[in-house]
Structures are given as structure tokens and as C-alpha cells.
Design an enzyme around this catalytic site. Structure first.
Site, mmCIF file in Angstrom:
data_model
loop_
_atom_site.group_PDB
_atom_site.id
_atom_site.type_symbol
_atom_site.label_atom_id
_atom_site.label_comp_id
_atom_site.label_asym_id
_atom_site.label_seq_id
_atom_site.Cartn_x
_atom_site.Cartn_y
_atom_site.Cartn_z
ATOM 1 N N SER A 167 40.286 16.560 17.922
ATOM 2 C CA SER A 167 38.909 17.598 18.254
ATOM 3 C C SER A 167 40.089 18.191 19.264
ATOM 4 C CB SER A 167 38.062 17.595 17.878
ATOM 5 O OG SER A 167 37.366 16.282 18.665
ATOM 6 N N TYR A 168 39.258 19.708 19.321
ATOM 7 C CA TYR A 168 39.295 20.583 20.163
ATOM 8 C C TYR A 168 38.767 19.432 21.855
ATOM 9 C CZ TYR A 168 40.017 25.167 23.295
ATOM 10 O OH TYR A 168 40.903 26.007 23.500
ATOM 11 N N PRO A 169 40.195 19.992 22.881
ATOM 12 C CA PRO A 169 39.638 19.383 24.086
ATOM 13 C C PRO A 169 39.222 20.121 25.268
ATOM 14 C CG PRO A 169 41.873 19.566 24.106
ATOM 15 C CD PRO A 169 41.704 20.378 22.785
#
Length: 429
Positions: free
Chosen positions: A337-339
Site C-alpha cells: 500500500s501507499y508508503p
């Protein structure tokens, strides 16, 4: 005739991934006015209006515009650094050679709708309005004044489920978040430039060999460097002091036990020698109390960016920039997922079971994920929600062979951390 929808992502690789998902891999690629950004075309239904539409998916390359002073203030000799706090600024194209502004003008001309697929953080929101400023003046005017023609897609991972969900629930861009980035950019410019000029001039008069060097100042980097230097000085100035302690071993039947001294250590050798003599004068020890405790090791908090970078440094021997670059590649390819997030609590509707089901197919984590599914996994309740993105989690199965070495290390850590967060606390005597 079909309506035309222009969709813009933050980077070319993301545009390709999004186009393949939304077109079911039936998109057509073509070149554009900018050598850096291709355009992917396909036909489908536009969810907000339920009309058949021709889609053009493309991207920018990060920020379209950058902030700078007008030419008058670029003269170091004639402008006092203090003047930079009131000096006039202007927005100019960030990457002129890529011709992003001309490219957006060309692709946006005459389109009916604009959908913004920029990263869902404040920087992404700011780039949304940079794109809007270029495209909106050349879009087709709506038939009715109130008709919404500009939409924002919000997503945290590049998986089919997440992207389709975002496409079917388009919202509006947030101008307040975009303005907060404008404010930060202006502060960085004014503080950075004024202090850089001030300290460069100051140091050049004091130290030989700095006549042609710029001593730059960063509002974030320089204070951080100060912390590092302060800690370095503390380590260099530390003087180790000798200490003594009494280590006692006793035998209980055939078992040897190491006893811990309640005082731990003393800095006087004579005092320690006195305690040693007292111990040596006794051949037996007496147990006066016995207690047994179960120790609990709690699962870790859900993973956020700072912990990812800290662990990458200490465990994976990877610098912050490399770790972030690798994490962003894994995100773009749909593996995690978005880091970039500060949140450490999972949302109430987080799909733990679907992620564990996906991981159960993994040759590396499948057995453990399957066991969690069979024996009931733990749903974490602690953590902090700062309102940005969910914690960093694995989204798709990856194998060692499908990723490069650095990518596998980061993916492996993210996956193990997620599995640890949904595991019950460990008990040990």
C-alpha cells in the site's frame, strides 16, 4: 458521441498501471508532446454520469511548477538577504525540457472531464491544482453552470479492487491541503535562500578556501544535521569510567544458575572486594522467596513511514532514500500500500481477511497466513489515525524470484510486520 475524459497520474509508471486495470489491459498506448509521458486510450463508462466515454490516461512527472524569486532578487551582491522575506515570487515550469505545460494544454483541449489520480497526500493535492490550472482553461465548457467537471480519485494501493473502488467513488480535490503546500514551499524558499546567502557570506570571510563554495541551509536538513553533530560530540567527549561487580554462580543439583547482583555495579574497587569476601565466606545460599511470572510480548504497532525507514536502516542496512525509492516502486507495482503515512491504526473496515487470503498463496508466508486464518487472527485496536493513509501493508503476493534483492528485503519486512500485527501476544515464563 462519447464524452472525452482526461485522467492524470503523478508519474508515467503509475499511469500505465492504472490504465491497464481500468481498461482490463485493453488500452492503446501512443506518444505525446512530452517525451516523458505516454498516453493510454480506451473506452468505458464514466461512473459519475454513467455515459460512454473515451478515456485518455496520462501523467505528469511530479510537480508541474516550482516557486522562485523574480530575477531582481537573484543578484547576491545587490540584494540584502533580509529583503528575501518580502521579495516578490513567481511560479515557473519545474521541468521546461519535458514541456509538461504544453503537453497538458494539448491533451486537455476540448475534453469534457478531468480526473486527477495524483498521490493522495498534500503534495499530490498541490499537483492536482497545478494540473487544473493548465487544463481547466482549455476544457469544453459544461452545459450547466453547476456541473462538476473536475474529479479526484482517492486510493491507497494499486490493486484492482482499490482502483475500481476509487473510480466508482470520485470526489473533489481539496484546495486547503494544496494551499498548505504552497505556504510550506514559500517558507522553504524564503528561509533557505536568505540563510544560505547570509551564512555563505559570513563563512567566506572567516575561512580560506570557501571563496567559490555555497554553504546551503535547509529548513529541515540543517537542524537535523545539528542533532547529528551534537550526538557525535557527546560520543567523542564521553570518558568511560571503570566499574566493578560481583558475579556469582551457584549449583542447584546438576543445574548451574547465574545470580544477578541487586546493586548491579560499584565504582569503588575496595567496596566491591568487601562484598566479594562476604560472598566467599559462604558455601551455601538460601532461597527466601520464589515467584513465577508470565511475560507478555505485545504485537508491534501497524507500520508507518518513519518506522519503515528506521527499520530499513537498522535491519536491512539500507539508507532512507533507497528504502523510500524501493517502497514506492513496490507500491506502483501493486505489491504494498501507499508508503507515505503517519497513521498506525487500521480503519474499521480494513480487509484483514482478504490480505491474509492473498498471502496464503505465498511460498514464503502462506503456511503462517493460513494458520492465522484457521485459528482466528487478532484485529489490532491500538494506534493513531492522523487522517492520511492506512498503515503500510502487503497487497499482493511476491516471490524472491519476481523482485530484485532490495525490493524483496523491503517487501519481506513489510509482510512480516503486518503478520506480526495480527498475531496474538506471545506468552513466556
Amino acid at each position: 458521441s462519447m464524452v472525452v475524459v482526461l485522467m492524470v497520474a503523478e508519474k508515467p509508471s503509475l499511469a500505465r498501471s492504472l490504465a491497464e486495470i481500468l481498461s482490463h489491459k485493453r488500452c492503446r498506448r501512443r506518444k505525446s508532446l512530452s517525451n516523458a509521458c505516454d498516453v493510454y486510450e480506451f473506452e468505458s463508462q464514466f461512473p459519475p454520469t454513467r455515459e460512454p466515454a473515451k478515456f485518455k490516461m496520462t501523467s505528469v512527472c511530479g510537480h508541474v511548477m516550482s516557486l522562485d524569486f523574480t530575477s531582481h532578487y537573484n543578484k547576491w551582491d545587490s540584494v540584502d538577504p533580509i529583503e528575501l522575506y518580502d521579495g516578490e515570487t513567481l511560479k515557473k515550469e519545474a521541468l521546461p525540457k519535458l514541456r509538461i505545460c504544453d503537453f497538458l494544454d494539448s491533451e486537455g483541449r476540448g475534453v469534457d472531464h478531468l480526473v486527477l489520480w495524483l498521490d493522495c497526500d498534500k503534495e499530490g493535492e498541490n499537483i492536482c491544482f497545478e494540473v487544473i490550472n493548465e487544463v481547466q482553461p482549455v476544457m469544453k465548457q459544461p452545459r450547466h453552470f453547476n456541473t462538476q467537471t473536475i474529479f479526484r480519485a482517492r486510493f491507497s494501493s494499486i490493486t484492482e479492487g482499490s482502483i475500481v473502488k476509487a473510480f466508482n467513488s470520485l470526489s473533489t480535490p481539496n484546495q486547503n491541503e494544496a494551499r498548505s503546500v504552497d505556504a510550506r514551499q514559500e517558507l522553504d524558499l524564503r528561509i533557505g535562500c536568505s540563510f544560505t546567502r547570509f551564512q555563505t557570506r559570513t563563512f567566506q570571510t572567516k575561512y580560506a578556501g570557501l571563496n567559490h563554495s555555497v554553504i546551503s541551509y535547509g529548513p529541515c536538513q540543517t537542524p537535523t544535521l545539528g542533532f547529528c553533530v551534537q550526538r557525535h560530540d557527546e560520543i567523542q567527549q564521553f570518558t568511560p569510567e571503570k566499574y566493578w561487580r560481583v558475579d556469582v554462580k551457584v549449583k542447584l543439583r546438576s543445574v548451574q544458575l547465574d545470580l544477578d547482583w541487586e546493586r548491579e555495579r560499584v565504582f569503588d574497587k575496595e567496596v566491591c572486594s568487601l562484598f566479594l569476601k562476604l560472598v566467599k565466606d559462604h558455601q551455601e545460599t538460601k532461597v527466601v522467596e520464589a515467584t513465577e511470572k508470565l511475560r507478555t510480548k505485545s504485537p508491534p504497532m501497524a507500520l508507518h513511514t518513519v518506522e519503515l525507514l528506521r527499520s530499513a536502516s537498522s535491519r536491512l542496512h539500507m539508507g532512507p532514500k533507497q528504502a523510500m525509492d524501493v517502497a514506492e516502486r513496490l507500491y506502483t507495482e501493486g505489491y504494498i500500500s501507499y508508503p507515505r503515512t503517519e497513521t498506525t491504526s487500521y480503519p474499521s473496515d480494513f480487509e484483514f481477511r482478504s490480505i491474509l487470503t492473498e498471502l496464503s498463496k505465498s511460498p514464503d508466508f502462506g503456511e503462517y497466513a493460513s494458520e492465522l486464518l484457521r485459528n482466528k487472527f487478532r484485529i489490532p485496536s491500538s494506534g493513531k489515525d492522523v487522517g492520511d493513509h492506512p498503515p503500510i501493508t502487503p497487497m499482493l503476493v511476491a516471490t524472491r524470484d519476481s523482485l530484485r534483492d532490495a525490493e524483496w528485503k523491503v517487501y519481506d519486512f513489510v509482510t512480516r510486520h503486518f503478520l506480526a500485527t495480527v498475531t496474538i501476544p506471545l506468552l513466556r515464563a
